[in-house]
Structure formats: C-alpha cells, structure tokens
Design a protein around this motif. Structure first.
Motif, PDB file in Angstrom:
ATOM      1  N   ALA A 148      47.255  29.285  53.330  1.00 16.02           N
ATOM      2  CA  ALA A 148      46.686  30.067  54.431  1.00 16.02           C
ATOM      3  C   ALA A 148      46.020  29.168  55.459  1.00 16.02           C
ATOM      4  O   ALA A 148      46.071  29.434  56.666  1.00 16.02           O
ATOM      5  N   THR A 149      45.417  28.074  54.991  1.00 19.88           N
ATOM      6  CA  THR A 149      44.721  27.182  55.920  1.00 19.88           C
ATOM      7  C   THR A 149      45.667  26.287  56.709  1.00 19.88           C
ATOM      8  O   THR A 149      45.211  25.482  57.523  1.00 19.88           O
ATOM      9  N   LEU A 150      46.961  26.435  56.494  1.00 22.71           N
ATOM     10  CA  LEU A 150      47.931  25.747  57.337  1.00 22.71           C
ATOM     11  C   LEU A 150      48.218  26.529  58.619  1.00 22.71           C
ATOM     12  O   LEU A 150      48.944  26.053  59.491  1.00 22.71           O
ATOM     13  N   ALA A 151      47.650  27.718  58.731  1.00 21.39           N
ATOM     14  CA  ALA A 151      47.782  28.495  59.964  1.00 21.39           C
ATOM     15  C   ALA A 151      47.090  27.752  61.107  1.00 21.39           C
ATOM     16  O   ALA A 151      46.170  26.956  60.881  1.00 21.39           O
ATOM     17  N   PRO A 152      47.514  28.011  62.335  1.00 22.45           N
ATOM     18  CA  PRO A 152      46.911  27.292  63.467  1.00 22.45           C
ATOM     19  C   PRO A 152      45.543  27.837  63.859  1.00 22.45           C
ATOM     20  O   PRO A 152      45.246  29.018  63.673  1.00 22.45           O
ATOM     21  N   THR A 153      44.720  26.934  64.405  1.00 19.40           N
ATOM     22  CA  THR A 153      43.456  27.313  65.039  1.00 19.40           C
ATOM     23  C   THR A 153      43.276  26.471  66.293  1.00 19.40           C
ATOM     24  O   THR A 153      43.752  25.339  66.366  1.00 19.40           O
ATOM     25  N   ALA A 154      42.584  27.020  67.267  1.00 17.74           N
ATOM     26  CA  ALA A 154      42.321  26.285  68.501  1.00 17.74           C
ATOM     27  C   ALA A 154      41.521  25.024  68.187  1.00 17.74           C
ATOM     28  O   ALA A 154      40.531  25.073  67.448  1.00 17.74           O
ATOM     29  N   PHE A 155      41.958  23.898  68.728  1.00 17.21           N
ATOM     30  CA  PHE A 155      41.307  22.601  68.509  1.00 17.21           C
ATOM     31  C   PHE A 155      41.256  22.201  67.032  1.00 17.21           C
ATOM     32  O   PHE A 155      40.465  21.342  66.652  1.00 17.21           O
ATOM     33  N   ASN A 156      42.058  22.865  66.203  1.00 19.76           N
ATOM     34  CA  ASN A 156      41.994  22.630  64.755  1.00 19.76           C
ATOM     35  C   ASN A 156      40.587  22.898  64.208  1.00 19.76           C
ATOM     36  O   ASN A 156      40.116  22.241  63.271  1.00 19.76           O
ATOM     37  N   LEU A 157      39.925  23.895  64.775  1.00 15.50           N
ATOM     38  CA  LEU A 157      38.556  24.221  64.350  1.00 15.50           C
ATOM     39  C   LEU A 157      38.482  24.662  62.897  1.00 15.50           C
ATOM     40  O   LEU A 157      37.462  24.494  62.247  1.00 15.50           O
ATOM     41  N   GLN A 158      39.573  25.307  62.415  1.00 16.56           N
ATOM     42  CA  GLN A 158      39.583  25.824  61.039  1.00 16.56           C
ATOM     43  C   GLN A 158      38.384  26.752  60.812  1.00 16.56           C
ATOM     44  O   GLN A 158      37.663  26.655  59.819  1.00 16.56           O
ATOM     45  N   ASN A 159      38.214  27.645  61.760  1.00 16.33           N
ATOM     46  CA  ASN A 159      37.040  28.530  61.784  1.00 16.33           C
ATOM     47  C   ASN A 159      37.263  29.791  60.954  1.00 16.33           C
ATOM     48  O   ASN A 159      37.331  30.910  61.464  1.00 16.33           O
ATOM     49  N   TRP A 160      37.356  29.560  59.651  1.00 13.21           N
ATOM     50  CA  TRP A 160      37.569  30.651  58.699  1.00 13.21           C
ATOM     51  C   TRP A 160      36.857  30.351  57.391  1.00 13.21           C
ATOM     52  O   TRP A 160      36.451  29.225  57.113  1.00 13.21           O
ATOM     53  N   HIS A 161      36.709  31.382  56.600  1.00  9.31           N
ATOM     54  CA  HIS A 161      36.173  31.235  55.242  1.00  9.31           C
ATOM     55  C   HIS A 161      36.803  32.331  54.388  1.00  9.31           C
ATOM     56  O   HIS A 161      37.024  33.450  54.860  1.00  9.31           O
ATOM     57  N   PHE A 162      37.080  32.006  53.125  1.00 15.57           N
ATOM     58  CA  PHE A 162      37.758  32.934  52.215  1.00 15.57           C
ATOM     59  C   PHE A 162      36.855  33.225  51.016  1.00 15.57           C
ATOM     60  O   PHE A 162      36.294  32.296  50.420  1.00 15.57           O
ATOM     61  N   VAL A 163      36.734  34.482  50.686  1.00 17.00           N
ATOM     62  CA  VAL A 163      36.041  34.889  49.461  1.00 17.00           C
ATOM     63  C   VAL A 163      37.068  35.578  48.573  1.00 17.00           C
ATOM     64  O   VAL A 163      37.661  36.589  48.980  1.00 17.00           O
ATOM     65  N   ALA A 164      37.299  35.024  47.386  1.00 17.35           N
ATOM     66  CA  ALA A 164      38.262  35.608  46.442  1.00 17.35           C
ATOM     67  C   ALA A 164      37.511  36.519  45.486  1.00 17.35           C
ATOM     68  O   ALA A 164      36.764  36.057  44.623  1.00 17.35           O
ATOM     69  N   VAL A 165      37.691  37.804  45.648  1.00 16.77           N
ATOM     70  CA  VAL A 165      36.996  38.802  44.834  1.00 16.77           C
ATOM     71  C   VAL A 165      37.840  39.075  43.604  1.00 16.77           C
ATOM     72  O   VAL A 165      38.911  39.688  43.690  1.00 16.77           O
ATOM     73  N   GLN A 166      37.345  38.635  42.444  1.00 10.71           N
ATOM     74  CA  GLN A 166      38.165  38.670  41.232  1.00 10.71           C
ATOM     75  C   GLN A 166      37.443  39.284  40.031  1.00 10.71           C
ATOM     76  O   GLN A 166      38.064  39.963  39.219  1.00 10.71           O
ATOM     77  N   SER A 167      36.155  39.058  39.900  1.00  6.62           N
ATOM     78  CA  SER A 167      35.427  39.548  38.729  1.00  6.62           C
ATOM     79  C   SER A 167      35.229  41.062  38.824  1.00  6.62           C
ATOM     80  O   SER A 167      35.198  41.633  39.925  1.00  6.62           O
ATOM     81  N   PRO A 168      35.104  41.748  37.699  1.00  5.28           N
ATOM     82  CA  PRO A 168      34.875  43.198  37.735  1.00  5.28           C
ATOM     83  C   PRO A 168      33.640  43.588  38.544  1.00  5.28           C
ATOM     84  O   PRO A 168      33.666  44.588  39.267  1.00  5.28           O
ATOM     85  N   GLU A 169      32.586  42.786  38.449  1.00  5.01           N
ATOM     86  CA  GLU A 169      31.362  43.102  39.187  1.00  5.01           C
ATOM     87  C   GLU A 169      31.582  42.988  40.693  1.00  5.01           C
ATOM     88  O   GLU A 169      31.157  43.849  41.470  1.00  5.01           O
ATOM     89  N   ALA A 170      32.267  41.919  41.095  1.00  6.08           N
ATOM     90  CA  ALA A 170      32.541  41.730  42.517  1.00  6.08           C
ATOM     91  C   ALA A 170      33.482  42.809  43.041  1.00  6.08           C
ATOM     92  O   ALA A 170      33.327  43.295  44.173  1.00  6.08           O
ATOM     93  N   LYS A 171      34.459  43.183  42.239  1.00  7.19           N
ATOM     94  CA  LYS A 171      35.381  44.243  42.651  1.00  7.19           C
ATOM     95  C   LYS A 171      34.643  45.557  42.896  1.00  7.19           C
ATOM     96  O   LYS A 171      34.944  46.283  43.853  1.00  7.19           O
ATOM     97  N   GLN A 172      33.682  45.869  42.048  1.00  7.74           N
ATOM     98  CA  GLN A 172      32.928  47.100  42.226  1.00  7.74           C
ATOM     99  C   GLN A 172      32.152  47.086  43.538  1.00  7.74           C
ATOM    100  O   GLN A 172      32.092  48.101  44.249  1.00  7.74           O
ATOM    101  N   LYS A 173      31.588  45.950  43.887  1.00  8.98           N
ATOM    102  CA  LYS A 173      30.849  45.845  45.147  1.00  8.98           C
ATOM    103  C   LYS A 173      31.780  46.007  46.345  1.00  8.98           C
ATOM    104  O   LYS A 173      31.445  46.710  47.310  1.00  8.98           O
ATOM    105  N   LEU A 174      32.933  45.371  46.269  1.00  5.18           N
ATOM    106  CA  LEU A 174      33.871  45.479  47.384  1.00  5.18           C
ATOM    107  C   LEU A 174      34.471  46.884  47.452  1.00  5.18           C
ATOM    108  O   LEU A 174      34.683  47.418  48.542  1.00  5.18           O
ATOM    109  N   HIS A 175      34.717  47.471  46.312  1.00  7.96           N
ATOM    110  CA  HIS A 175      35.241  48.842  46.247  1.00  7.96           C
ATOM    111  C   HIS A 175      34.320  49.800  46.998  1.00  7.96           C
ATOM    112  O   HIS A 175      34.775  50.651  47.775  1.00  7.96           O
TER     113      HIS A 175
END
Length: 205
Positions: free
Chosen positions: A36-63
C-alpha cells in the motif's frame, strides 16, 4: 497464480461477508501495508498511517464506531487508513531515507524541503486535501494487493471519524479517511457491479 493488474481490477468487488474462522498472519498484514505504501504521494511525503484492527477488543471498538457493520467483526483485519495533516514537519525523515537508499544529494534534498515547506506550511486546506488523496490512493493499492494475494476486501466510508479517533488514540493530525476490511469471503457476496459505458464518463480534448 498471480493476477495481472487488469485481472485484479476486474475481479475486485466490495465484500460484505467474510469468513470469521479464517485469519491473516502478521506477515500478510505487513506485506499488505508495504505494498500500500508504494502508492504515490506528493513530494513523496508518505502522509499516511495504518491501524490494523485485529484483536477482538479492537474489533468491538471499531464495530461501535462503524455503525455496527458486521464485517468489522467477521473480517480477520480491518485497516483504518489515515491521512497525516502535518507530514511536512516530518519530511526530514523522508529525506534521510532518500539520501540513504536513493542517493539523493544534499543540494536536491534542500530544494525538496524548501518546496514542501513553501506549499504546505500555513496551508491547512492543502494539507487536508493531500492527506485525503494519499490515504485514498493507499487504500486502493491495498485492495489491489489483497486481491492479488487471493484475499477480498471491503472499503467502508460508513464510520464516525471522531469515535474512531477517540477509540484508537489517533493523533490530532491523523484523519481516519477510510476503513478497509480484508480477509476471505463467506457465502452471499455479490460480484462487481456493472459500470457505466466509458463514453459516458470520458471526454477527450
């Protein structure tokens, strides 16, 4: 069998039903984000962040923050893809990598930095727009990477940004732009919906 880009685009469909008994490994998650981080960004800023929601507790919060969509609970992982508003203040780190891995000269690094500061500093509208552009491009790249690896994905704009920010302690300059559930399909999903004819959406001048 590896898919071509054309095949991945033609096969990809928004998945609503995931097999809750199948999981993704840490290595699979890492690889999806790397691609995903091979996608382009202006000036190669890479102005993104990823949160991988995987645990049951985290899933409940996102749900709870995503209008109780069942796929958040059933998919092995749902990525919160954020845009970074003030990435220009961290651009020195990007320049370090470019100098180390791509041989960027000190003079060119200085030019890049001056252009980034001139365009982004004191320009919240541009920061916001670039954050959304970059996160959206990353989301599409992640979905294509998932398809190529035999996975399916379900992008979601249906969530309350403020609740996601609170639930996952996002920084004040991190905007949750999109959720992307990734995993293996269950029964009941629809194929990709037909698109309008190209002549209806293309103007050649």
């Amino acid at each position: 069998m590896r898919l071509t880009v054309t095949e991945a685009l033609q096969r990809r469909a928004a998945t609503n039903f995931f097999d809750p008994d199948k999981t993704l490994s840490a290595e699979q998650i890492q690889e999806l984000v790397r691609l995903a981080t091979l996608a382009p960004t202006a000036f190669n800023l890479q102005n993104w962040h990823f949160v991988a929601v995987q645990s049951p507790e985290a899933k409940q919060k996102l749900h709870a923050a995503a209008y109780h969509q069942q796929k958040v609970l059933d998919a092995p992982v749902t990525f919160i893809i954020c845009g970074e508003l003030e990435s220009h203040t961290q651009f020195d780190r990007v320049l370090e990598v470019l100098k180390d891995k791509a041989g960027l000269s000190e003079d060119n690094a200085a030019v890049w930095k001056s252009k980034v500061e001139a365009s982004h500093e004191n320009n919240p509208t541009l920061q916001h727009n670039e954050a959304f552009r970059s996160a959206s491009l990353a989301a599409m790249a992640l979905m294509l990477a998932a398809e190529e690896q035999g996975l399916v994905s379900g992008p979601m704009s249906g969530f309350v940004p403020e609740l996601v920010t609170q639930a996952f302690d996002l920084g004040p300059h991190q905007i949750p732009v999109m959720l992307v559930a990734v995993g293996y399909p269950a029964e009941g999903n629809f194929p990709q919906n037909p698109r309008l004819d190209v002549d209806e959406v293309l103007t050649v001048v």
